[in-house]
Design a protein around this motif. Structure first.
Motif, mmCIF file in Angstrom:
data_model
loop_
_atom_site.group_PDB
_atom_site.id
_atom_site.type_symbol
_atom_site.label_atom_id
_atom_site.label_comp_id
_atom_site.label_asym_id
_atom_site.label_seq_id
_atom_site.Cartn_x
_atom_site.Cartn_y
_atom_site.Cartn_z
ATOM 1 N N TYR A 82 34.705 41.588 43.811
ATOM 2 C CA TYR A 82 33.535 41.922 42.995
ATOM 3 C C TYR A 82 32.428 42.499 43.878
ATOM 4 N N GLU A 83 32.157 41.860 44.987
ATOM 5 C CA GLU A 83 31.122 42.350 45.913
ATOM 6 C C GLU A 83 31.509 43.700 46.497
ATOM 7 N N ARG A 84 32.772 43.860 46.897
ATOM 8 C CA ARG A 84 33.240 45.106 47.498
ATOM 9 C C ARG A 84 33.146 46.281 46.521
ATOM 10 N N LEU A 85 33.442 46.032 45.242
ATOM 11 C CA LEU A 85 33.499 47.099 44.239
ATOM 12 C C LEU A 85 32.146 47.430 43.604
ATOM 13 N N GLN A 86 31.144 46.591 43.818
ATOM 14 C CA GLN A 86 29.825 46.800 43.202
ATOM 15 C C GLN A 86 29.283 48.229 43.363
ATOM 16 N N PRO A 87 29.415 48.855 44.531
ATOM 17 C CA PRO A 87 28.788 50.173 44.704
ATOM 18 C C PRO A 87 29.360 51.292 43.832
ATOM 19 N N PHE A 88 30.583 51.177 43.355
ATOM 20 C CA PHE A 88 31.119 52.327 42.626
ATOM 21 C C PHE A 88 31.714 52.025 41.261
ATOM 22 N N ILE A 89 31.697 50.779 40.801
ATOM 23 C CA ILE A 89 32.116 50.497 39.424
ATOM 24 C C ILE A 89 30.915 50.734 38.517
ATOM 25 N N GLU A 90 31.078 51.633 37.569
ATOM 26 C CA GLU A 90 29.966 51.964 36.679
ATOM 27 C C GLU A 90 29.873 51.049 35.467
ATOM 28 N N GLU A 91 31.021 50.537 34.982
ATOM 29 C CA GLU A 91 30.992 49.716 33.775
ATOM 30 C C GLU A 91 31.719 48.390 33.992
ATOM 31 N N TRP A 92 30.947 47.346 34.202
ATOM 32 C CA TRP A 92 31.495 45.990 34.318
ATOM 33 C C TRP A 92 31.612 45.397 32.914
ATOM 34 N N VAL A 93 32.749 44.828 32.605
ATOM 35 C CA VAL A 93 32.967 44.172 31.322
ATOM 36 C C VAL A 93 32.772 42.672 31.476
ATOM 37 N N LYS A 94 33.225 42.132 32.617
ATOM 38 C CA LYS A 94 33.109 40.691 32.859
ATOM 39 C C LYS A 94 32.883 40.474 34.351
ATOM 40 N N GLU A 95 31.786 39.808 34.673
ATOM 41 C CA GLU A 95 31.539 39.413 36.056
ATOM 42 C C GLU A 95 32.461 38.249 36.386
ATOM 43 N N PRO A 96 32.546 37.821 37.656
ATOM 44 C CA PRO A 96 33.488 36.751 38.010
ATOM 45 C C PRO A 96 33.375 35.541 37.080
ATOM 46 N N THR A 97 34.509 35.221 36.460
ATOM 47 C CA THR A 97 34.589 34.154 35.468
ATOM 48 C C THR A 97 35.924 33.444 35.603
ATOM 49 N N THR A 98 35.919 32.128 35.475
ATOM 50 C CA THR A 98 37.183 31.388 35.437
ATOM 51 C C THR A 98 37.608 31.280 33.976
ATOM 52 N N PRO A 100 40.078 30.297 30.638
ATOM 53 C CA PRO A 100 40.644 29.027 30.179
ATOM 54 C C PRO A 100 42.066 28.763 30.692
ATOM 55 N N TRP A 101 42.807 29.805 31.061
ATOM 56 C CA TRP A 101 44.189 29.630 31.530
ATOM 57 C C TRP A 101 44.267 29.482 33.046
ATOM 58 N N GLY A 102 43.097 29.388 33.717
ATOM 59 C CA GLY A 102 43.081 29.043 35.127
ATOM 60 C C GLY A 102 42.967 30.179 36.114
ATOM 61 N N ASN A 103 42.751 31.391 35.636
ATOM 62 C CA ASN A 103 42.559 32.522 36.545
ATOM 63 C C ASN A 103 41.086 32.853 36.652
ATOM 64 N N ARG A 104 40.622 33.135 37.854
ATOM 65 C CA ARG A 104 39.279 33.672 38.043
ATOM 66 C C ARG A 104 39.437 35.187 37.971
ATOM 67 N N ALA A 105 38.570 35.854 37.210
ATOM 68 C CA ALA A 105 38.793 37.263 36.925
ATOM 69 C C ALA A 105 37.498 38.059 36.888
ATOM 70 N N ILE A 106 37.649 39.355 37.165
ATOM 71 C CA ILE A 106 36.605 40.348 36.899
ATOM 72 C C ILE A 106 37.264 41.462 36.095
ATOM 73 N N LEU A 107 36.518 42.008 35.157
ATOM 74 C CA LEU A 107 37.028 43.117 34.349
ATOM 75 C C LEU A 107 36.033 44.263 34.380
ATOM 76 N N PHE A 108 36.579 45.479 34.494
ATOM 77 C CA PHE A 108 35.752 46.671 34.514
ATOM 78 C C PHE A 108 36.546 47.821 33.913
ATOM 79 N N ARG A 109 35.860 48.917 33.663
ATOM 80 C CA ARG A 109 36.522 50.098 33.117
ATOM 81 C C ARG A 109 36.601 51.186 34.188
ATOM 82 N N ASP A 110 37.741 51.881 34.188
ATOM 83 C CA ASP A 110 37.879 53.024 35.089
ATOM 84 C C ASP A 110 37.136 54.203 34.466
#
Length: 134
Positions: A82-98, A100-110
């Motif tokens: 998440y920190e590494r990609l901050q400079p060039f991801i234009e559309e974040w859908v979900k910041e770091p979140t754990t 319910p099924w146990g995965n920590r995730a970030i979501l963004f659009r290409d």
């Protein structure tokens, strides 16, 4: 049967290749100007120009029109990504979140609007579920 790749159809191959090279940290193979592959140990992401669609059947795919698929990649440290990609991801859908099924995730659009999920298993159950999958 072996899973070979996921192919994204786009009107701008160079733009998507540049984007995914930054996300993955690998260089794309370009066997033709209208086609590229980002080959990683666990999968290949292919990118094809909309000009290639007639080769598969007219109207079989539409560039930048995905509303049902999430392209997912397991990473070692979601928060670091998440920190590494901050400079060039234009559309974040979900910041770091754990999730319910146990995965920590970030979501963004290409740049074409495709949803991308980077995740890491963090709970004991999720880690067990992914053990042995490389």
């Amino acid at each position: 049967m072996n899973f070979a790749s996921v192919r994204i159809i786009t009107d701008d191959v160079d733009r998507l290749v540049n984007f995914y090279e930054k996300v993955f940290g690998v260089s794309a193979e370009r066997p033709a100007p209208v086609f590229a592959e980002l080959v990683m140990p666990s999968c290949t992401l292919a990118i094809g120009h909309s000009q290639t669609v007639p080769l598969f059947g007219e109207g079989s795919a539409v560039a930048a029109d995905n509303h049902s698929v999430i392209i997912e990649f397991r990473v070692h440290d979601v928060d670091a990504e998440y920190e590494r990609l901050q400079p060039f991801i234009e559309e974040w859908v979900k910041e770091p979140t754990t999730m319910p099924w146990g995965n920590r995730a970030i979501l963004f659009r290409d740049p074409d609007g495709n949803l991308v999920n980077l995740f890491e298993p963090v709970t004991e159950e999720a880690i067990k579920r992914f053990s042995g999958r490389d």
